[in-house]
Enzyme design. Structure first.
Site, mmCIF file in Angstrom:
data_model
loop_
_atom_site.group_PDB
_atom_site.id
_atom_site.type_symbol
_atom_site.label_atom_id
_atom_site.label_comp_id
_atom_site.label_asym_id
_atom_site.label_seq_id
_atom_site.Cartn_x
_atom_site.Cartn_y
_atom_site.Cartn_z
ATOM 1 N N CYS A 44 25.794 49.550 61.247
ATOM 2 C CA CYS A 44 24.705 48.640 61.613
ATOM 3 C C CYS A 44 23.488 48.853 60.707
ATOM 4 O O CYS A 44 23.537 48.480 59.542
ATOM 5 C CB CYS A 44 24.404 48.805 63.097
ATOM 6 S SG CYS A 44 23.631 47.354 63.814
ATOM 7 N N HIS A 56 28.820 49.000 66.228
ATOM 8 C CA HIS A 56 28.561 50.409 66.588
ATOM 9 C C HIS A 56 29.825 51.104 67.104
ATOM 10 O O HIS A 56 30.039 51.149 68.324
ATOM 11 C CB HIS A 56 27.510 50.466 67.707
ATOM 12 C CG HIS A 56 26.121 50.220 67.251
ATOM 13 N ND1 HIS A 56 25.244 51.231 66.936
ATOM 14 C CD2 HIS A 56 25.448 49.078 67.065
ATOM 15 C CE1 HIS A 56 24.079 50.722 66.574
ATOM 16 N NE2 HIS A 56 24.175 49.412 66.641
ATOM 17 N N GLU A 67 30.359 54.119 67.469
ATOM 18 C CA GLU A 67 30.033 55.372 68.179
ATOM 19 C C GLU A 67 29.695 55.139 69.653
ATOM 20 O O GLU A 67 29.554 56.091 70.410
ATOM 21 C CB GLU A 67 28.877 56.097 67.471
ATOM 22 C CG GLU A 67 27.471 55.554 67.729
ATOM 23 C CD GLU A 67 27.162 54.227 67.044
ATOM 24 O OE1 GLU A 67 28.064 53.641 66.405
ATOM 25 O OE2 GLU A 67 26.027 53.762 67.159
HETATM 26 N N1 GLN Z 1 18.599 45.068 63.406
HETATM 27 C C1 GLN Z 1 18.572 46.440 63.084
HETATM 28 C C2 GLN Z 1 18.012 46.696 61.701
HETATM 29 O O1 GLN Z 1 17.572 45.842 61.053
HETATM 30 C C3 GLN Z 1 19.941 47.057 63.166
HETATM 31 C C4 GLN Z 1 20.376 47.122 64.583
HETATM 32 C C5 GLN Z 1 21.273 48.251 64.890
HETATM 33 O O2 GLN Z 1 21.426 49.205 64.106
HETATM 34 N N2 GLN Z 1 21.801 48.216 66.075
HETATM 35 O O3 GLN Z 1 18.041 47.816 61.262
#
Ligand code: GLN
Length: 195
Positions: free
Chosen positions: A80, A175, A177
């Protein structure tokens, strides 16, 4: 010897990655400073908020140190926000302007490309190399808008790549994890140990 894997612990979902990697046979430690990269075979850059991680990293040039360690062989797993920090390019760069990122993955990512927190969702994904579908949790996830020629797409959702691998870099827009299924962490641990 077990692969030595660090989890970048500036901000985000750190403890969950530590647990999943430990369960997958790695020796794991959290990493906050450049010197703590020494001796690692792999590093997870977790989800959270890429702008916050980049800002916290800047005073100690953590992103540049990770970049150099990667060039020297450190394997990377970005989830992410971590994927955003590894992307070759971020297509909406304003929020990260002036803050170095790690790079290393030939994709273009768009932050929050699936919408806001309210648009978060869970999906069953078919992933290359896994025989059963994986539950994937997307939270303000980045959209992978472009994938370079050398990047292997491991999973797609809604017509977009969501899990990719390029050499010693693994990245997911979701994610892995946050679910008890550690198969992607196992893939990373195996990838790190395979050198
Ligand atoms: N939107 C977040 C960002 O720009 C990422 C979101 C996440 O890691 N769950 O870093």
């Amino acid at each position: 010897m077990s692969p030595q894997i660090g989890v970048l612990a500036l901000q985000g979902a750190v403890a969950e990655h530590v647990r999943a990697l430990t369960a997958s046979g790695a020796e794991v430690r959290t990493v906050r400073r450049p010197a703590e990269l020494d001796g690692l075979d792999g590093l997870v850059v977790p989800g959270g908020e890429s702008t916050a991680i980049a800002r916290l990293a800047a005073p100690v040039q953590m992103m540049e140190h990770i970049h150099r360690a990667h060039q020297d062989g450190l394997a990377l797993f970005g989830t992410c926000a971590g994927l955003i920090l590894m992307a070759r390019e971020v297509s909406d760069p304003a929020a990260l302007a002036g803050f170095p990122r790690i790079g290393g993955l030939d994709v273009v990512a768009r932050r929050n490309g699936y919408g806001s927190q309210l648009d978060s969702f869970t999906e069953q994904l078919d992933v290359t190399g896994l025989d059963e579908p994986l539950e994937a949790v997307f939270i303000r996830a980045p959209v992978i808008e472009e994938v370079g020629d050398g990047v292997e797409v491991l999973a797609e959702s809604r017509g977009l790549s969501v899990a990719v691998r390029e050499g010693r870099v693994l990245a997911t827009s979701f994610h892995p994890e946050l679910t008890p299924d550690h198969r992607l962490h196992q893939l990373f641990v195996d990838m790190v140990g395979a050198v």
